[in-house]
Each structure stands twice: as structure tokens, then as C-alpha cells.
Design an enzyme around this catalytic site. Structure first.
Site, PDB file in Angstrom:
ATOM      1  N   PHE A  95       0.877  -1.179   0.000  1.00  0.00           N
ATOM      2  CA  PHE A  95       0.000   0.000   0.000  1.00  0.00           C
ATOM      3  C   PHE A  95       0.913   1.228   0.000  1.00  0.00           C
ATOM      4  O   PHE A  95       1.858   1.288   0.783  1.00  0.00           O
ATOM      5  CB  PHE A  95      -0.864  -0.047   1.265  1.00  0.00           C
ATOM      6  CG  PHE A  95      -1.946   0.994   1.334  1.00  0.00           C
ATOM      7  CD1 PHE A  95      -3.232   0.707   0.889  1.00  0.00           C
ATOM      8  CD2 PHE A  95      -1.694   2.245   1.872  1.00  0.00           C
ATOM      9  CE1 PHE A  95      -4.240   1.667   0.970  1.00  0.00           C
ATOM     10  CE2 PHE A  95      -2.705   3.206   1.949  1.00  0.00           C
ATOM     11  CZ  PHE A  95      -3.973   2.912   1.510  1.00  0.00           C
TER      12      PHE A  95
ATOM     13  N   ASP B 242       2.203  -4.900   9.060  1.00  0.00           N
ATOM     14  CA  ASP B 242       1.019  -4.074   8.856  1.00  0.00           C
ATOM     15  C   ASP B 242      -0.183  -5.027   8.770  1.00  0.00           C
ATOM     16  O   ASP B 242      -0.253  -5.870   7.872  1.00  0.00           O
ATOM     17  CB  ASP B 242       1.189  -3.264   7.561  1.00  0.00           C
ATOM     18  CG  ASP B 242       0.024  -2.317   7.311  1.00  0.00           C
ATOM     19  OD1 ASP B 242      -1.115  -2.670   7.672  1.00  0.00           O
ATOM     20  OD2 ASP B 242       0.253  -1.243   6.738  1.00  0.00           O
TER      21      ASP B 242
ATOM     22  N   TYR C 131     -10.634   0.953  11.140  1.00  0.00           N
ATOM     23  CA  TYR C 131     -11.879   1.290  10.428  1.00  0.00           C
ATOM     24  C   TYR C 131     -12.214   0.280   9.341  1.00  0.00           C
ATOM     25  O   TYR C 131     -13.176   0.465   8.616  1.00  0.00           O
ATOM     26  CB  TYR C 131     -11.820   2.714   9.861  1.00  0.00           C
ATOM     27  CG  TYR C 131     -10.588   3.024   9.038  1.00  0.00           C
ATOM     28  CD1 TYR C 131     -10.470   2.559   7.734  1.00  0.00           C
ATOM     29  CD2 TYR C 131      -9.552   3.782   9.570  1.00  0.00           C
ATOM     30  CE1 TYR C 131      -9.344   2.843   6.984  1.00  0.00           C
ATOM     31  CE2 TYR C 131      -8.422   4.077   8.826  1.00  0.00           C
ATOM     32  CZ  TYR C 131      -8.322   3.608   7.534  1.00  0.00           C
ATOM     33  OH  TYR C 131      -7.197   3.883   6.805  1.00  0.00           O
ATOM     34  N   LYS C 132     -11.407  -0.777   9.197  1.00  0.00           N
ATOM     35  CA  LYS C 132     -11.721  -1.807   8.202  1.00  0.00           C
ATOM     36  C   LYS C 132     -12.482  -2.933   8.903  1.00  0.00           C
ATOM     37  O   LYS C 132     -13.642  -2.773   9.231  1.00  0.00           O
ATOM     38  CB  LYS C 132     -10.440  -2.262   7.511  1.00  0.00           C
ATOM     39  CG  LYS C 132      -9.865  -1.133   6.627  1.00  0.00           C
ATOM     40  CD  LYS C 132      -8.493  -1.393   6.058  1.00  0.00           C
ATOM     41  CE  LYS C 132      -8.011  -0.179   5.258  1.00  0.00           C
ATOM     42  NZ  LYS C 132      -6.576  -0.178   5.017  1.00  0.00           N
TER      43      LYS C 132
ATOM     44  N   ARG D  11     -12.822  -5.564  -6.236  1.00  0.00           N
ATOM     45  CA  ARG D  11     -12.452  -6.069  -4.916  1.00  0.00           C
ATOM     46  C   ARG D  11     -13.713  -6.256  -4.079  1.00  0.00           C
ATOM     47  O   ARG D  11     -14.528  -5.340  -3.962  1.00  0.00           O
ATOM     48  CB  ARG D  11     -11.548  -5.032  -4.252  1.00  0.00           C
ATOM     49  CG  ARG D  11     -10.352  -5.575  -3.546  1.00  0.00           C
ATOM     50  CD  ARG D  11      -9.488  -4.443  -3.039  1.00  0.00           C
ATOM     51  NE  ARG D  11     -10.230  -3.457  -2.235  1.00  0.00           N
ATOM     52  CZ  ARG D  11      -9.731  -2.846  -1.163  1.00  0.00           C
ATOM     53  NH1 ARG D  11      -8.502  -3.112  -0.757  1.00  0.00           N
ATOM     54  NH2 ARG D  11     -10.440  -1.956  -0.502  1.00  0.00           N
TER      55      ARG D  11
HETATM   56  C1  PLP Z   1      -5.821   0.965   4.931  1.00  0.00           C
HETATM   57  C2  PLP Z   1      -4.346   0.881   4.922  1.00  0.00           C
HETATM   58  C3  PLP Z   1      -3.569   1.929   5.405  1.00  0.00           C
HETATM   59  C4  PLP Z   1      -4.244   3.198   5.844  1.00  0.00           C
HETATM   60  O1  PLP Z   1      -3.404   4.115   6.433  1.00  0.00           O
HETATM   61  P1  PLP Z   1      -4.042   5.445   7.050  1.00  0.00           P
HETATM   62  O2  PLP Z   1      -2.944   6.101   7.714  1.00  0.00           O
HETATM   63  O3  PLP Z   1      -5.160   5.000   7.951  1.00  0.00           O
HETATM   64  O4  PLP Z   1      -4.638   6.234   5.935  1.00  0.00           O
HETATM   65  C5  PLP Z   1      -2.190   1.765   5.446  1.00  0.00           C
HETATM   66  N1  PLP Z   1      -1.608   0.616   5.026  1.00  0.00           N
HETATM   67  C6  PLP Z   1      -2.343  -0.411   4.538  1.00  0.00           C
HETATM   68  C7  PLP Z   1      -1.675  -1.659   4.096  1.00  0.00           C
HETATM   69  C8  PLP Z   1      -3.726  -0.302   4.466  1.00  0.00           C
HETATM   70  O5  PLP Z   1      -4.445  -1.299   3.974  1.00  0.00           O
END
Ligand code: PLP
Length: 414
Positions: A147, A216, A241-242, A390
């Protein structure tokens, strides 16, 4: 990053479309009737007529949250005012809520602190990992397919600590490890493909090289067992939040394994991570435990919404969530095979359970248009550039009937 996925053709079973469809509809009814987690759905407010398969971007709203937010605003803030930092437990919320997340990710209490965004926690964890690894290790490895925010922050962490950042594909990590490696930042589940990586094996390999593993957990926590303590993970971060349904922008969390806490040296040593925050001393003395991972004043409104949202986990074990997640994703693939014309979509997510998170990604021409049409028909997933559909499956509120309908509507749209 544009890259080719390994995909698998989705083809019809021998039964033919009509027979397959009938079988899917009947099977959905049977599976829903036998589903031990089906009752959890009542704990969520979901709009009628919507099949929500985007909980891996923003989890659904637990019903108890609006009332709690009303009370926090009107009474705790409006009436008690500053007294609430003590009397309503605001000050200790980051550790208290961390301990609610702990069992979901397999951590004993006292190792998780909630606050800041995932992005900020990635930076804290990675820099702290490099500092723990010592000065003779000059390389940081990062998942090259990660990500984007993880990659950006790793680059800055490397620059700040004077290390070299080496992006490697997850399957190359083992070969890239060596005496130069300080820390490795990895994803438990790939956000696009839904591929689940071998956290126990990779963590062990990182340790064998004398380095630290930072995981992560954004796409795994709340969907499958993580086993942070069991697998001796060093540091981990994740969002809430997921699959944890904390609400838009709800604070993230940082896990610092107990054995590292005394030497955990945060690059963001804010006053709320101080051993005596109200002593207001000019020099920073870190608090004991995971608390030293705190930075500034906690975002209380979203934090307390998250605390209430975590109530849906009462009496729910992550193993049963995982079992249902696999059943949902298996069933979705089965229904897509039965309904969707052969060759129209390709499966991006691995078929093997040990390599699958809680989502199914399908490669499809015109994926953006297809997803817009799906959403217009009440099936909400999301589109990832350039050609991926997705679908995320949150076992606490998605049922097998939803899955069957999603596949049927997908076939209609295609
Ligand atoms: C959702 C997600 C994030 C989100 O980071 P924020 O700081 O909350 O915007 C980061 N890394 C991964 C792998 C994600 O899936």
C-alpha cells in the site's frame, strides 16, 4: 504500480449455468441456517437492500455507536467538561482500547496502544525497529508491492535513520535478508489481491537474520488470526476502520512486544508518552510499556466510538470468524463460477486457504464501469486501478445469501 497478477480463469462447473444457479441459491439458505455468527449481523446498522462487501475499506456501523457518541458529546464533554479526562476514563482510553484489540490479534494485554493513523504508526514502528536493531545494520526491507503510504513512510524512515531502503517482492524477502538487514516492513494481507502472507515463517526468517519484523495488519486484523505473541512479532500496526468497524478515520494501533518495550525509542516522543506527562519537564522520560508509543492528546471522539464498536466482539472468537470468512470467499468463487460467463473475470486471490485473506479480487475488463453498475444495483464492493474488482467479506455482518446475490448481480452486470 502497474503489474500483472497471477490469475486463474474462472470457468463453469460441469453442471451448466442454470443448474449451478439453483444449487447456489439453495446452498446459501442452508449455509445461512447453519451459521453460528449470523446473529452478529443484528449488531450492525446496514441499509436495507444493500449487500456490503467493502468492509475492508470502511467497516459497517455498529448500532451501539451513535448512542454512545451522543452521550460522550452531550454528557462527558458537555457537562463534565475537563473532569472527563479522569472521571470518564478519557486519559487511559488508548491503553484500555488497546487491550480490547489484543485478543483479536493474539496479544497479551499491555502491548497495544491506540492512537494516530496507521501511517503515523508505521513511521514510529519502523524507526523504532531500526533503532532496536543497532548501528551495524544499514538496510531496511519493504514490500515493493505495498500500500503506497507504507512505502512512502519507509523511504522517509530510511532517510532519517541513514539506512538504505530496499523494496523487495514478498516472495524475495527470504533471499534478501542478511547481516545488513535492520528491519523489514511487511503486509499480512495484500490490499489488492487479498493474498495472505506467511507471518509465522517470515517473522522467523527475519529473526534468524538478526533483524526485526514490523507487520502491517490493516487487512488481516479482525478477519483472521494473527497470533502476534505466538509468532514473536516484534512490532505491528493496523487500522481500526476496516474489519474492526471503528468508523471513518478511527485511530490506529501500535503493538510493541513486551520484550522490546524497555528499549522502544519512538521517533515521535510526544508528551502523552512521557512517564510523568503532567510534570511538564523539559527532558523526555518515556513511560513504561506500550504507553511510550503515544504521541499527543488522543482523539477521544473517534476513540470512544471505536471502543463501543469493539463491543461486537464480545463472545466471538477469531477462529470462528476465520472459518466463516473462508466459507464466504469459497462460496463467492463457487457462485461466480456458476453465474458469470466463462472467461469474463479472472481470479486474482489465491485459491489456497493458507494464502487467502478475507477478500476476493477479480480481474475484469472495464472494472471501473462494472463496479459502478454493481453499486447502482446495491452490491457495494470497490475498484482498484486499473482492472481489479475487490470484494471484502466481513463475517460478522455478511451472510451467504448476500454472497449469492452479489455473484448473481455481477453476472447480470457483465
Ligand atoms: C488501509 C491501509 C492503510 C491506511 O493508512 P491510514 O494512515 O489510515 O490512511 C495503510 N496501510 C495499509 C496496508 C492499508 O491497507
Amino acid at each position: 504500480m502497474s503489474e500483472k497478477y497471477e490469475t486463474k480463469a474462472v470457468t463453469h462447473g460441469a453442471e451448466g449455468v442454470a443448474h449451478g444457479a439453483e444449487a447456489c441459491a439453495a446452498k446459501a439458505v442452508r449455509l445461512d441456517a447453519a451459521d453460528e455468527l449470523a446473529k452478529s449481523r443484528e449488531l450492525f446498522a446496514l441499509p436495507d437492500g444493500v449487500v456490503y462487501l467493502d468492509g475492508n475499506s470502511l467497516g459497517a456501523l455498529p448500532r451501539a455507536v451513535p448512542g454512545r457518541l451522543q452521550d460522550v458529546a452531550a454528557r462527558e464533554w458537555g457537562e463534565l467538561l475537563i473532569r472527563s479526562w479522569d472521571e470518564s476514563g478519557w486519559w487511559t482510553a488508548p491503553e484500555r482500547i488497546g487491550d480490547l484489540i489484543s485478543p483479536i490479534v493474539g496479544a497479551a494485554p499491555g502491548q497495544i496502544v491506540v492512537g494516530d493513523s496507521t501511517s503515523v504508526n508505521i513511521f514510529k514502528a519502523l524507526v523504532a525497529a531500526v533503532r532496536l536493531a543497532g548501528n551495524d545494520r544499514d538496510e531496511i526491507l519493504v514490500d515493493a508491492t505495498t500500500f503506497p503510504t507504507d512505502g512512502y513512510l519507509a523511504e522517509s524512515a530510511a532517510r532519517m535513520t541513514g539506512r538504505t531502503l530496499r523494496p523487495v517482492r514478498p516472495e524475495e524477502v527470504r533471499d534478501a535478508l542478511g547481516p545488513r538487514t535492520a528491519a523489514v516492513l511487511l503486509n499480512h494481507v495484500d490490499y489488492r489481491s487479498g493474498r495472505l502472507y506467511d507471518l509465522p515463517g517470515l517473522t522467523a526468517a527475519v529473526h534468524e537474520a538478526g533483524a526485526l519484523a514490523v507487520w502491517d495488519l490493516c487487512h488481516s486484523a479482525g478477519a483472521l488470526p494473527v497470533g502476534l505473541d505466538e509468532h514473536s512479532v516484534d512490532l505491528a500496526v493496523g487500522c481500526t476502520y476496516k474489519y474492526l468497524n471503528g468508523g471513518p478515520g478511527s485511530p490506529a494501533y501500535l503493538y510493541v512486544a513486551a520484550r522490546h518495550q524497555a528499549r522502544f525509542d519512538s521517533p515521535l516522543p510526544g508528551w502523552t508518552g512521557h512517564a510523568n506527562p503532567f510534570g511538564m519537564t523539559p527532558e523526555f522520560t518515556p513511560a513504561d510499556g506500550a504507553t511510550r508509543g503515544r504521541v499527543g492528546t488522543p482523539d477521544i471522539l473517534s476513540m470512544l466510538a471505536l471502543e463501543t464498536a469493539l463491543g461486537v466482539w464480545e463472545g466471538v472468537g477469531i477462529d470462528s470468524v476465520r472459518a466463516k470468512s473462508l466459507a464466504l470467499t469459497d462460496f463467492f468463487v463457487e457462485c461466480v463460477r456458476a453465474y458469470v460467463p466463462a472467461g469474463r473475470v479472472e481470479l486474482v486471490t489465491p485459491s489456497a486457504h493458507v494464502e487467502r485473506g478475507s477478500q476476493i479480487a477479480l480481474r475484469c475488463d472495464d472494472a471501473g464501469d462494472v463496479m459502478r453498475a454493481l453499486i447502482a444495483r446495491g452490491v457495494v464492493g470497490d475498484f482498484r486501478h486499473p482492472d481489479v474488482l475487490r470484494f471484502g467479506f466481513t463475517p460478522l455482518y455478511v451472510g451467504f445469501g448476500d454472497v449469492e446475490r452479489a455473484a448473481r448481480v455481477l453476472a447480470e452486470v457483465l
